[in-house]
Motif scaffolding. Structure first.
Motif, mmCIF file in Angstrom:
data_model
loop_
_atom_site.group_PDB
_atom_site.id
_atom_site.type_symbol
_atom_site.label_atom_id
_atom_site.label_comp_id
_atom_site.label_asym_id
_atom_site.label_seq_id
_atom_site.Cartn_x
_atom_site.Cartn_y
_atom_site.Cartn_z
ATOM 1 N N ASP A 168 0.857 -1.189 0.000
ATOM 2 C CA ASP A 168 0.000 0.000 0.000
ATOM 3 C C ASP A 168 0.900 1.248 0.000
ATOM 4 O O ASP A 168 1.187 1.832 1.044
ATOM 5 C CB ASP A 168 -0.914 -0.023 1.223
ATOM 6 C CG ASP A 168 -1.914 1.135 1.208
ATOM 7 O OD1 ASP A 168 -2.078 1.769 0.158
ATOM 8 O OD2 ASP A 168 -2.505 1.418 2.278
ATOM 9 N N ILE A 169 1.332 1.644 -1.193
ATOM 10 C CA ILE A 169 2.282 2.753 -1.335
ATOM 11 C C ILE A 169 1.887 3.612 -2.536
ATOM 12 O O ILE A 169 1.107 3.187 -3.391
ATOM 13 C CB ILE A 169 3.738 2.250 -1.529
ATOM 14 C CG1 ILE A 169 3.800 1.265 -2.708
ATOM 15 C CG2 ILE A 169 4.262 1.612 -0.253
ATOM 16 C CD1 ILE A 169 5.188 0.763 -3.015
ATOM 17 N N GLU A 170 2.440 4.818 -2.593
ATOM 18 C CA GLU A 170 2.280 5.688 -3.758
ATOM 19 C C GLU A 170 3.531 5.546 -4.625
ATOM 20 O O GLU A 170 4.653 5.631 -4.117
ATOM 21 C CB GLU A 170 2.095 7.137 -3.324
ATOM 22 C CG GLU A 170 0.822 7.370 -2.511
ATOM 23 C CD GLU A 170 0.679 8.815 -2.063
ATOM 24 O OE1 GLU A 170 1.356 9.689 -2.655
ATOM 25 O OE2 GLU A 170 -0.094 9.075 -1.125
ATOM 26 N N VAL A 171 3.325 5.336 -5.919
ATOM 27 C CA VAL A 171 4.430 5.048 -6.838
ATOM 28 C C VAL A 171 4.480 6.107 -7.937
ATOM 29 O O VAL A 171 3.440 6.486 -8.484
ATOM 30 C CB VAL A 171 4.286 3.641 -7.459
ATOM 31 C CG1 VAL A 171 5.411 3.356 -8.438
ATOM 32 C CG2 VAL A 171 4.255 2.584 -6.355
ATOM 33 N N PHE A 172 5.697 6.562 -8.244
ATOM 34 C CA PHE A 172 5.901 7.574 -9.278
ATOM 35 C C PHE A 172 6.973 7.089 -10.252
ATOM 36 O O PHE A 172 7.954 6.474 -9.844
ATOM 37 C CB PHE A 172 6.371 8.899 -8.652
ATOM 38 C CG PHE A 172 5.510 9.374 -7.521
ATOM 39 C CD1 PHE A 172 4.402 10.171 -7.761
ATOM 40 C CD2 PHE A 172 5.801 9.018 -6.214
ATOM 41 C CE1 PHE A 172 3.596 10.598 -6.720
ATOM 42 C CE2 PHE A 172 5.014 9.442 -5.161
ATOM 43 C CZ PHE A 172 3.905 10.243 -5.414
ATOM 44 N N PRO A 173 6.811 7.365 -11.548
ATOM 45 C CA PRO A 173 7.856 6.977 -12.512
ATOM 46 C C PRO A 173 9.143 7.747 -12.258
ATOM 47 O O PRO A 173 9.115 8.928 -11.909
ATOM 48 C CB PRO A 173 7.246 7.348 -13.870
ATOM 49 C CG PRO A 173 6.172 8.346 -13.564
ATOM 50 C CD PRO A 173 5.671 8.022 -12.194
ATOM 51 N N PHE A 174 10.270 7.073 -12.423
ATOM 52 C CA PHE A 174 11.567 7.685 -12.131
ATOM 53 C C PHE A 174 12.491 7.686 -13.357
ATOM 54 O O PHE A 174 12.763 8.719 -13.946
ATOM 55 C CB PHE A 174 12.222 6.961 -10.954
ATOM 56 C CG PHE A 174 13.596 7.438 -10.599
ATOM 57 C CD1 PHE A 174 13.855 8.779 -10.336
ATOM 58 C CD2 PHE A 174 14.663 6.544 -10.535
ATOM 59 C CE1 PHE A 174 15.127 9.221 -10.017
ATOM 60 C CE2 PHE A 174 15.936 6.972 -10.211
ATOM 61 C CZ PHE A 174 16.162 8.311 -9.951
ATOM 62 N N ARG A 175 12.956 6.527 -13.767
ATOM 63 C CA ARG A 175 13.873 6.421 -14.900
ATOM 64 C C ARG A 175 13.595 5.121 -15.650
ATOM 65 O O ARG A 175 12.931 4.216 -15.149
ATOM 66 C CB ARG A 175 15.338 6.415 -14.430
ATOM 67 C CG ARG A 175 15.820 7.683 -13.752
ATOM 68 C CD ARG A 175 15.997 8.819 -14.743
ATOM 69 N NE ARG A 175 16.659 9.950 -14.114
ATOM 70 C CZ ARG A 175 16.047 10.892 -13.410
ATOM 71 N NH1 ARG A 175 14.736 10.816 -13.213
ATOM 72 N NH2 ARG A 175 16.729 11.896 -12.883
ATOM 73 N N THR A 176 14.158 5.026 -16.848
ATOM 74 C CA THR A 176 14.130 3.784 -17.616
ATOM 75 C C THR A 176 15.565 3.312 -17.802
ATOM 76 O O THR A 176 16.453 4.121 -18.090
ATOM 77 C CB THR A 176 13.482 4.004 -18.991
ATOM 78 O OG1 THR A 176 12.142 4.467 -18.813
ATOM 79 C CG2 THR A 176 13.457 2.715 -19.795
ATOM 80 N N ASP A 177 15.803 2.038 -17.590
ATOM 81 C CA ASP A 177 17.123 1.494 -17.927
ATOM 82 C C ASP A 177 16.948 0.297 -18.861
ATOM 83 O O ASP A 177 15.836 -0.208 -19.050
ATOM 84 C CB ASP A 177 17.942 1.137 -16.683
ATOM 85 C CG ASP A 177 17.439 -0.094 -15.945
ATOM 86 O OD1 ASP A 177 16.384 -0.638 -16.332
ATOM 87 O OD2 ASP A 177 18.090 -0.507 -14.972
ATOM 88 N N ARG A 178 18.026 -0.107 -19.485
ATOM 89 C CA ARG A 178 17.964 -1.209 -20.444
ATOM 90 C C ARG A 178 19.040 -2.222 -20.109
ATOM 91 O O ARG A 178 20.200 -1.863 -19.875
ATOM 92 C CB ARG A 178 18.135 -0.694 -21.869
ATOM 93 C CG ARG A 178 18.028 -1.802 -22.894
ATOM 94 C CD ARG A 178 17.870 -1.339 -24.308
ATOM 95 N NE ARG A 178 17.599 -2.492 -25.157
ATOM 96 C CZ ARG A 178 16.406 -3.021 -25.361
ATOM 97 N NH1 ARG A 178 15.348 -2.472 -24.814
ATOM 98 N NH2 ARG A 178 16.242 -4.092 -26.123
ATOM 99 N N LEU A 179 18.636 -3.479 -20.097
ATOM 100 C CA LEU A 179 19.583 -4.552 -19.822
ATOM 101 C C LEU A 179 20.364 -4.899 -21.086
ATOM 102 O O LEU A 179 19.816 -4.901 -22.195
ATOM 103 C CB LEU A 179 18.844 -5.793 -19.322
ATOM 104 C CG LEU A 179 18.099 -5.650 -17.998
ATOM 105 C CD1 LEU A 179 17.329 -6.919 -17.686
ATOM 106 C CD2 LEU A 179 19.052 -5.303 -16.866
ATOM 107 N N VAL A 180 21.650 -5.195 -20.919
ATOM 108 C CA VAL A 180 22.512 -5.603 -22.025
ATOM 109 C C VAL A 180 23.281 -6.856 -21.609
ATOM 110 O O VAL A 180 23.395 -7.177 -20.426
ATOM 111 C CB VAL A 180 23.503 -4.484 -22.426
ATOM 112 C CG1 VAL A 180 22.767 -3.284 -23.003
ATOM 113 C CG2 VAL A 180 24.372 -4.071 -21.230
#
Length: 306
Positions: A168-180
């Motif tokens: 039960d939390i508030e979530v906000f978008p932060f960053r995008t990363d990509r796996l290599v």
């Protein structure tokens, strides 16, 4: 038998800052009239306060002459102490206002290894440049442990790889990363520009320790194809993973931004051609409205900075 007389306790003095401020003003201005004008109070009220102060301290503090008012020796001592006391009281007000406005305080942050290695060092540095009186403590945790700690109010802010959590939390978008994919020089995969995950499953992996989101993600991706991930060894950090791959002990998967940080000779980064290789990092709090002033400022800094 020797009788011991115990002196009665001295009652606490009711020494108020207003009387001290008026006393300092009178000494600095030299007359009651000038001090009354400076403090926007009637001269009679100033005179009454001074008399009460002398009575309270049982000391003559001021000499009144035709030329004005001058402090006695006791008055000079009180002058220095009164200025110090008033400055201390003012500092209390200033610091408490800093806390209420969030300019002073502390913030406890939990973040996973991907967020720490790729994004947080610069963000924390720029935040502390803006708010040097706010202490930011950072601790590495796994993503599910982060959401649980935030929900249980054991930390102010969490940064994790977006995944189903049930908290039960508030979530906000932060960053995008990509796996290599990281492979040793000389491995056939090192000649490729991109590779499918299924093509790597005959290789032995250097993986992050069990329980991390990345470890779980890779095992699940292999299981979805009816295969298993051949884990040769587990390490606790990306730099250790990089060094093991560089030594030719296996291949590994890590975020592209992290691979750029640890870039070394002896290993090559290959694009991983999978939709799940793109991941969302999120910021979470238990309640944005319930955050302290300092924590709210840090959250805003995380969400506003590019």
């Amino acid at each position: 038998m020797l009788a011991i007389q115990v002196s009665p306790p001295v009652p606490p003095m009711k020494l108020d800052p207003v009387s001290l401020r008026l006393f300092v003003s009178v000494v600095e201005e030299g007359t009651i009239a000038a001090a009354a004008k400076r403090e926007h109070i009637a001269a009679a009220a100033v005179s009454k306060r001074l008399s009460e102060l002398e009575e309270l301290l049982d000391s003559k503090l001021l000499n009144r002459t035709n030329k004005g008012i001058a402090p006695t020796d006791a008055g000079l001592s009180l002058l220095f102490m009164a200025r110090s006391a008033l400055n201390n009281l003012n500092e209390i007000v200033v610091q408490m206002r800093d806390y209420s406005h969030g300019r002073r305080g502390s913030v406890h942050v939990l973040a996973n290894i991907s967020a720490i290695t790729q994004f947080l060092p610069g963000l924390i540095k720029s935040f502390m440049d803006l708010y040097p009186l706010i202490h930011v403590s950072l601790e590495e945790k796994q993503s599910l442990a982060i959401t649980k700690a935030v929900a249980e109010n054991r930390t102010d802010i969490g940064i994790f790889t977006r995944l189903p959590h049930g908290a039960d939390i508030e979530v906000f978008p932060f960053r995008t990363d990509r796996l290599v994919l990281l492979v040793p020089d000389g491995d056939p995969l090192a000649k490729r520009q991109s590779v499918r995950f299924s093509e790597t499953l005959e290789h032995e992996y250097i993986a992050l320790r069990s329980g991390t989101h990345l470890n779980f993600q890779l095992i699940k991706a292999a299981n979805d194809q009816g295969r298993s991930l051949k884990i040769r060894m587990e390490v606790s950090s990306y730099d250790a993973l990089y060094l093991m791959v560089q030594a030719g002990l296996g291949i590994g998967i890590l975020p592209e931004g992290t691979a750029d940080i640890y870039k070394m000779d002896g290993a090559k980064v290959v694009r991983l051609d999978e939709t799940w290789a793109s991941r969302e990092l999120s910021v979470c709090v238990r309640s944005r409205e319930a955050l302290s002033g300092a924590a709210r400022l840090f959250l805003e800094h995380l969400l506003e900075r590019p």
